[in-house]
Design a protein around this motif. Structure first.
Motif, PDB file in Angstrom:
ATOM      1  N   ALA A 211      -6.321  18.067   0.314  1.00  0.00           N
ATOM      2  CA  ALA A 211      -6.741  18.347  -1.326  1.00  0.00           C
ATOM      3  C   ALA A 211      -8.414  17.842  -1.517  1.00  0.00           C
ATOM      4  CB  ALA A 211      -5.874  17.637  -2.117  1.00  0.00           C
ATOM      5  N   ASP A 212      -8.744  16.668  -0.799  1.00  0.00           N
ATOM      6  CA  ASP A 212      -9.989  16.313  -1.088  1.00  0.00           C
ATOM      7  C   ASP A 212     -10.916  16.314   0.225  1.00  0.00           C
ATOM      8  OD1 ASP A 212     -12.328  14.936  -1.716  1.00  0.00           O
ATOM      9  OD2 ASP A 212     -11.209  12.929  -2.144  1.00  0.00           O
ATOM     10  N   PRO A 213     -11.639  17.340   0.361  1.00  0.00           N
ATOM     11  CA  PRO A 213     -12.592  17.505   1.734  1.00  0.00           C
ATOM     12  C   PRO A 213     -13.531  16.487   2.029  1.00  0.00           C
ATOM     13  CG  PRO A 213     -12.501  19.410   0.388  1.00  0.00           C
ATOM     14  CD  PRO A 213     -11.801  18.476  -0.649  1.00  0.00           C
ATOM     15  N   GLU A 214     -13.920  15.585   0.759  1.00  0.00           N
ATOM     16  CA  GLU A 214     -14.689  14.513   0.929  1.00  0.00           C
ATOM     17  C   GLU A 214     -14.071  13.353   1.289  1.00  0.00           C
ATOM     18  OE1 GLU A 214     -18.074  15.038   0.715  1.00  0.00           O
ATOM     19  OE2 GLU A 214     -17.500  17.253   0.427  1.00  0.00           O
ATOM     20  N   LYS A 215     -12.709  13.202   1.451  1.00  0.00           N
ATOM     21  CA  LYS A 215     -12.092  11.858   1.688  1.00  0.00           C
ATOM     22  C   LYS A 215     -11.847  11.798   3.201  1.00  0.00           C
ATOM     23  CE  LYS A 215      -7.652   9.609   0.562  1.00  0.00           C
ATOM     24  NZ  LYS A 215      -8.216   8.413   0.076  1.00  0.00           N
ATOM     25  N   PRO A 216     -12.396  10.670   3.744  1.00  0.00           N
ATOM     26  CA  PRO A 216     -12.297  10.271   5.261  1.00  0.00           C
ATOM     27  C   PRO A 216     -10.894   9.817   5.472  1.00  0.00           C
ATOM     28  CG  PRO A 216     -13.537   8.590   4.095  1.00  0.00           C
ATOM     29  CD  PRO A 216     -13.128   9.485   2.990  1.00  0.00           C
ATOM     30  N   PHE A 217     -10.511   9.752   6.693  1.00  0.00           N
ATOM     31  CA  PHE A 217      -9.304   9.316   7.079  1.00  0.00           C
ATOM     32  C   PHE A 217      -9.011   7.785   6.613  1.00  0.00           C
ATOM     33  CE2 PHE A 217      -5.905   7.537   9.323  1.00  0.00           C
ATOM     34  CZ  PHE A 217      -4.935   8.284   9.552  1.00  0.00           C
ATOM     35  N   PRO A 218      -8.077   7.107   6.193  1.00  0.00           N
ATOM     36  CA  PRO A 218      -8.195   5.888   5.932  1.00  0.00           C
ATOM     37  C   PRO A 218      -7.424   5.108   7.082  1.00  0.00           C
ATOM     38  CG  PRO A 218      -6.069   7.092   4.893  1.00  0.00           C
ATOM     39  CD  PRO A 218      -7.073   8.034   5.537  1.00  0.00           C
ATOM     40  N   THR A 219      -8.507   4.483   7.452  1.00  0.00           N
ATOM     41  CA  THR A 219      -8.135   3.697   9.018  1.00  0.00           C
ATOM     42  C   THR A 219      -7.154   2.558   8.549  1.00  0.00           C
ATOM     43  OG1 THR A 219     -10.054   2.566   8.985  1.00  0.00           O
ATOM     44  CG2 THR A 219     -10.102   4.841  10.257  1.00  0.00           C
ATOM     45  N   ASP A 220      -7.225   1.973   7.556  1.00  0.00           N
ATOM     46  CA  ASP A 220      -6.149   0.760   7.437  1.00  0.00           C
ATOM     47  C   ASP A 220      -4.864   1.372   7.310  1.00  0.00           C
ATOM     48  OD1 ASP A 220      -6.757   2.285   5.113  1.00  0.00           O
ATOM     49  OD2 ASP A 220      -6.123   0.830   3.621  1.00  0.00           O
ATOM     50  N   THR A 221      -4.477   2.542   7.316  1.00  0.00           N
ATOM     51  CA  THR A 221      -3.064   3.062   7.397  1.00  0.00           C
ATOM     52  C   THR A 221      -2.670   3.240   8.868  1.00  0.00           C
ATOM     53  OG1 THR A 221      -3.661   5.219   7.448  1.00  0.00           O
ATOM     54  CG2 THR A 221      -3.400   4.447   5.283  1.00  0.00           C
ATOM     55  N   LEU A 222      -3.433   3.028  10.006  1.00  0.00           N
ATOM     56  CA  LEU A 222      -3.041   3.065  11.241  1.00  0.00           C
ATOM     57  C   LEU A 222      -2.478   1.940  11.699  1.00  0.00           C
ATOM     58  CD1 LEU A 222      -6.562   4.251  13.083  1.00  0.00           C
ATOM     59  CD2 LEU A 222      -4.491   5.600  12.347  1.00  0.00           C
ATOM     60  N   ARG A 223      -1.281   2.129  12.379  1.00  0.00           N
ATOM     61  CA  ARG A 223      -0.507   1.101  12.922  1.00  0.00           C
ATOM     62  C   ARG A 223      -0.938   0.947  14.446  1.00  0.00           C
ATOM     63  NH1 ARG A 223       5.186   3.045  12.925  1.00  0.00           N
ATOM     64  NH2 ARG A 223       5.614   0.970  13.590  1.00  0.00           N
ATOM     65  N   PRO A 224      -0.998  -0.601  14.762  1.00  0.00           N
ATOM     66  CA  PRO A 224      -1.460  -0.766  16.243  1.00  0.00           C
ATOM     67  C   PRO A 224      -0.410  -0.545  17.164  1.00  0.00           C
ATOM     68  CG  PRO A 224      -0.891  -2.851  15.069  1.00  0.00           C
ATOM     69  CD  PRO A 224      -0.799  -1.758  13.771  1.00  0.00           C
ATOM     70  N   THR A 225      -0.970  -0.559  18.422  1.00  0.00           N
ATOM     71  CA  THR A 225      -0.099  -0.244  19.551  1.00  0.00           C
ATOM     72  C   THR A 225      -0.538  -1.681  20.281  1.00  0.00           C
ATOM     73  OG1 THR A 225      -1.783   0.581  21.007  1.00  0.00           O
ATOM     74  CG2 THR A 225      -0.471   2.047  19.675  1.00  0.00           C
ATOM     75  N   PRO A 226       0.277  -2.078  21.341  1.00  0.00           N
ATOM     76  CA  PRO A 226       0.039  -3.250  22.264  1.00  0.00           C
ATOM     77  C   PRO A 226      -0.881  -2.936  23.157  1.00  0.00           C
ATOM     78  CG  PRO A 226       2.142  -2.119  22.935  1.00  0.00           C
ATOM     79  CD  PRO A 226       1.778  -1.427  21.726  1.00  0.00           C
ATOM     80  N   LEU A 227      -1.642  -1.882  23.146  1.00  0.00           N
ATOM     81  CA  LEU A 227      -2.399  -1.281  24.275  1.00  0.00           C
ATOM     82  C   LEU A 227      -4.105  -1.490  23.763  1.00  0.00           C
ATOM     83  CD1 LEU A 227      -0.980   2.105  25.210  1.00  0.00           C
ATOM     84  CD2 LEU A 227      -0.994  -0.207  26.479  1.00  0.00           C
ATOM     85  N   THR A 228      -4.647  -2.031  25.003  1.00  0.00           N
ATOM     86  CA  THR A 228      -6.372  -1.751  24.771  1.00  0.00           C
ATOM     87  C   THR A 228      -6.787  -0.712  25.865  1.00  0.00           C
ATOM     88  OG1 THR A 228      -6.429  -3.202  26.506  1.00  0.00           O
ATOM     89  CG2 THR A 228      -6.579  -4.185  24.266  1.00  0.00           C
TER      90      THR A 228
END
Length: 233
Positions: A211-228
């Protein structure tokens, strides 16, 4: 400057004979003399047939071409295993991408803002992870669950009925392009084993981003994995 092109000399010739009423052909082998004329005609021997079959077998050459870069190594490639069953790890920067969804999901097809992604693929399988950072990942960069439907807990992608057909002689660039095409041109449908890759409702998040073409993906919603990245390699 004239290129140094090798001069090929004829060494042998094959002549295939057929006869009316017979389905099996008769093959004669000819050696070639110094003038290029055929000499010493004789039926094709087993050893000569085996030698011919080896010369015509392109599988070994195709294996050597698999994952060979077309030029300078692309900057987004992080790791290559060029063996016959090899793999590639690469990353893509944050982008907006057209995505497709099944009718059962109830979400309209549309363009979605995505975070930076880390891809790991073999000829048959794909794993996908997300990054919070906007810079090229390093060995100790943490990986996050990629924000997509149709992903397992460990990052493996369920390709459903997509016919994945990576060429045995695919160059590195062809390999990467093919996998990204297979992934983004497929239809997303559901969470697997109730695995939600983000800390919010993914369905609603996609609707907000479309709905909002200017909105970047909110990376604070990402869930961590145990991987590097290092552990993924």
């Amino acid at each position: 400057m004239t290129p140094n092109i090798p001069l090929y000399q004829p060494k042998a010739a094959l002549v295939v004979f057929t006869a009316s009423g017979f389905t099996a052909p008769y093959i004669e082998y000819y050696d070639m003399d110094e003038t290029g004329s055929p000499v010493n005609p004789h039926p094709l021997t087993v050893r000569e047939a085996q030698s011919l079959a080896k010369a015509l077998d392109t599988r070994e050459q195709a294996g050597k071409a698999f994952l060979r870069p077309e030029g300078i190594l692309p900057a987004n490639v992080l790791h290559i295993d060029p063996s016959a069953n090899g793999s590639v790890v690469w990353y893509t920067k944050a982008q907006r991408q057209k995505m497709y969804f099944t009718e059962s999901l109830g979400l309209q097809n549309g363009t979605v803002a995505l975070p930076a992604l880390v891809w790991k693929a073999t000829k048959k399988e794909l794993q996908l992870f997300a990054l919070k950072s906007k810079t090229k990942p390093k060995a100790e960069t943490p990986l996050y669950h990629a924000p997509f439907f149709n992903l397992y807990q460990k990052g493996n992608v369920c390709m459903g009925n997509v016919n994945v057909a990576i060429k045995s002689a695919a160059t590195l660039e062809e390999f990467i392009t093919a996998w990204q095409g297979y992934f983004f041109e497929s239809y997303f449908s559901h969470h697997i084993n109730d695995h939600n890759p983000v800390g919010v409702n993914l369905f609603n998040l996609y609707k907000e981003l479309m709905a909002d073409p200017e909105k970047p993906f909110p990376t604070d919603t990402l869930r961590p994995t145990p991987l590097t990245l290092k552990k993924l390699l």
